[in-house]
Each structure stands twice: as C-alpha cells, then as structure tokens.
Design an enzyme around this catalytic site. Structure first.
Site, PDB file in Angstrom:
ATOM      1  N   SER A 169      -4.594  -6.705   3.351  1.00 50.77           N
ATOM      2  CA  SER A 169      -4.522  -5.325   3.843  1.00 50.77           C
ATOM      3  C   SER A 169      -5.856  -4.601   3.701  1.00 50.77           C
ATOM      4  O   SER A 169      -6.727  -4.987   2.914  1.00 50.77           O
ATOM      5  CB  SER A 169      -3.453  -4.550   3.073  1.00 50.77           C
ATOM      6  OG  SER A 169      -2.221  -5.214   3.135  1.00 50.77           O
TER       7      SER A 169
HETATM    8  N1  SAH Z   1      -0.295  -8.264  -0.240  1.00 50.40           N
HETATM    9  C1  SAH Z   1      -1.112  -9.155   0.540  1.00 50.40           C
HETATM   10  C2  SAH Z   1      -1.075  -8.864   2.029  1.00 50.40           C
HETATM   11  C3  SAH Z   1       0.077  -9.535   2.583  1.00 50.40           C
HETATM   12  S1  SAH Z   1       0.263  -9.804   4.299  1.00 50.40           S
HETATM   13  C4  SAH Z   1      -2.542  -9.187   0.072  1.00 50.40           C
HETATM   14  O1  SAH Z   1      -2.900  -8.437  -0.843  1.00 50.40           O
HETATM   15  O2  SAH Z   1      -3.303 -10.006   0.592  1.00 50.40           O
HETATM   16  C5  SAH Z   1       2.009 -10.045   4.217  1.00 50.40           C
HETATM   17  C6  SAH Z   1       2.471 -11.330   3.588  1.00 50.40           C
HETATM   18  O3  SAH Z   1       3.887 -11.251   3.509  1.00 50.40           O
HETATM   19  C7  SAH Z   1       2.149 -12.570   4.401  1.00 50.40           C
HETATM   20  O4  SAH Z   1       1.457 -13.494   3.624  1.00 50.40           O
HETATM   21  C8  SAH Z   1       3.528 -13.086   4.811  1.00 50.40           C
HETATM   22  O5  SAH Z   1       3.605 -14.489   4.880  1.00 50.40           O
HETATM   23  C9  SAH Z   1       4.409 -12.541   3.705  1.00 50.40           C
HETATM   24  N2  SAH Z   1       5.829 -12.410   4.025  1.00 50.40           N
HETATM   25  C10 SAH Z   1       6.405 -12.102   5.210  1.00 50.40           C
HETATM   26  N3  SAH Z   1       7.735 -12.084   5.092  1.00 50.40           N
HETATM   27  C11 SAH Z   1       8.027 -12.386   3.797  1.00 50.40           C
HETATM   28  C12 SAH Z   1       9.246 -12.529   3.052  1.00 50.40           C
HETATM   29  N4  SAH Z   1      10.444 -12.366   3.618  1.00 50.40           N
HETATM   30  N5  SAH Z   1       9.152 -12.827   1.749  1.00 50.40           N
HETATM   31  C13 SAH Z   1       7.956 -13.016   1.149  1.00 50.40           C
HETATM   32  N6  SAH Z   1       6.781 -12.902   1.804  1.00 50.40           N
HETATM   33  C14 SAH Z   1       6.810 -12.589   3.102  1.00 50.40           C
END
Ligand code: SAH
Length: 239
Positions: free
Chosen positions: A89
């Site tokens: 993000s």
């Molecule tokens: N917090 C992260 C940014 C995440 S992007 C950082 O600091 O880099 C969102 C992430 O959520 C992705 O890696 C995606 O694979 C994950 N995601 C999507 N749906 C999800 C779910 N149901 N459970 C766990 N993770 C999930």
C-alpha cells in the site's frame, strides 16, 4: 581541503549512507505523509498523526519489502507491485490506517492481507502481538521469512482465508483489513473485543471503496464511521 567539521560531517554522512541507504528519501516521505494528513484531516478526523505512528513509519525499512528493482521508488508515496497482481500500500495509507487503530503497547492486532509484510512490521512496532493472514502462499511465505530475517518476534503469520478471521487467536483489540470487501466479514466483527477498533476498505472492485472505522461498543453494537475514498486489491475467498 575539508575543514575538520566538514570532514566529520562527511564521515557521519557516509556512515548513515551505509546503514540507511535511503535516509534522505525516508525523511522526505515523512514530511509528505504529514502534509497529506493535514490536507485530508477534515475527512479522516486526524490532521496530525501521532508521534508513535510516525516513528514506526520512520523506522521500518520499506525498501526491504519491495523487490530490488523498485528500490529507488521504495520511499515514494505510492503503492508498488509485489507480484501476483498484489501491491504494497501507499505509505500515507499505511500511516493513516495505523493511526486510526489507536494502538496501545499491550494490544493484540489481527491483519488480513499480509502482502509484503510491511504493514505488519509497522503494527509490530506499536502493539504487543500481530497476527497476520495471507491467502496466497508464495506471498505469505516470502513475508514470513523476511519478517523473521528483520527480527520481528511479535508477528505470527499464517496462510489462509482471512474472511474467517483467526478464531484460535481471537479476540483482538484491533483488526486491519488491507484488501477491499463488498461487505465487512461477519467473523471479523465477532472476533473484535468490546472497545476494539477495525479499519477496513469497503466496496466492490468496480465501485469506489471507502475506508471505514468500526468501533465495537460494550453492548456488542458497532459504531461505523466512513473515512476516505481508497483503492485496494479485492479480498478474495477460498470457497
Ligand atoms: N498489507 C500489505 C498489502 C496487502 S495487498 C502490505 O503491507 O504489503 C492485499 C493482500 O491481501 C494481498 O497480498 C492478497 O493476496 C491478500 N488477500 C486477499 N484476500 C485475502 C483473504 N481472503 N485472506 C487473506 N489475505 C487476502
């Protein structure tokens, strides 16, 4: 020739350079986050972020959470690709979401969407324990090994579908969801302590999403405030 003072300054600068490859970029980013906080304060209710949150952003080496190719951009205030269509993000959004959680040193926090692990590291600077779930195995494993390498002992990672939360570790003082859902997953509300806070982007992929701040009241009801419009990758589900 350099004066003694100039020489000391040059040496000190050289040292800082070796340990902190992006020290100047990081300082500039902190200023930019502060400026954005002021600009968006009317919508978020937080025109100044707490010193604790800013110190955590200042400390966590974001360049370690992106691939080497993105190194020079790692302190730009923008999201970056981390593979498999996912992103780390925008730093301002990480700071804002962290700020909105109002973390205390003893708190247990659940994060859904480990991604690069960067947000988890920021949370780990401020809370007692961070539990983070990632649905994509390669991304989750990568983050787990990096967080271990960086010495974060208060983060527990798991591969799985965060839609169901983490019942074995519940309840939580705070929950942060870093992928957008059309509706708030009911299990997450159930796993929040009374007085607990959840920050989550809500909205379908095709719609404008908004960041929501939810506070669980003593009687179990939820106080829901809508904050900024945002853009997150979707919260997917294992069916
Ligand atoms: N917090 C992260 C940014 C995440 S992007 C950082 O600091 O880099 C969102 C992430 O959520 C992705 O890696 C995606 O694979 C994950 N995601 C999507 N749906 C999800 C779910 N149901 N459970 C766990 N993770 C999930």
């Amino acid at each position: 020739m350099l004066s003694t003072l100039g020489l000391i300054a040059a040496l000190a600068g050289g040292c800082a350079q070796a340990q902190e490859p992006y020290a100047r970029e990081r300082q500039a980013l902190l200023k930019e986050i502060e400026a954005m906080a002021r600009e968006t304060g009317a919508e978020t209710g937080r025109s100044v972020f707490s010193a604790r949150v800013m110190a955590a952003i200042a400390k966590v080496p974001r360049h370690r959470f992106v691939s080497a190719a993105y190194g020079p951009l790692s302190y730009a205030n923008r999201p970056l690709p981390i593979g498999q269509g996912q992103t780390i993000s925008q730093p301002y959004i990480v700071a804002l979401m962290t700020e909105l959680l109002d973390l205390k040193a003893g708190d247990a926090v659940l994060e859904i969407g480990t991604g690069s692990g960067y947000q988890a590291a920021v949370l780990a600077e401020l809370a007692h324990k961070v539990y983070t779930i990632e649905i994509l195995e390669p991304i989750g494993k990568n983050a787990a090994s990096l967080l271990q390498q960086l010495g974060y002992k208060n983060i527990e990672t798991r591969i799985g579908d965060g839609y169901a939360g983490w019942p074995q570790r519940a309840p939580f003082d705070a929950i942060i969801v870093t992928a957008a859902a059309p509706q708030v997953p009911p299990a997450l509300i159930a796993q929040l302590k009374p007085g607990g806070r959840m920050v989550i982007p809500v909205g379908a992929e095709s719609e404008v999403q908004f960041l929501h701040v939810m506070v669980k009241q003593a009687d179990g009801s939820i106080l829901n405030q809508r904050s900024l419009p945002v853009r997150f990758v979707p919260l997917t589900r294992n069916d």
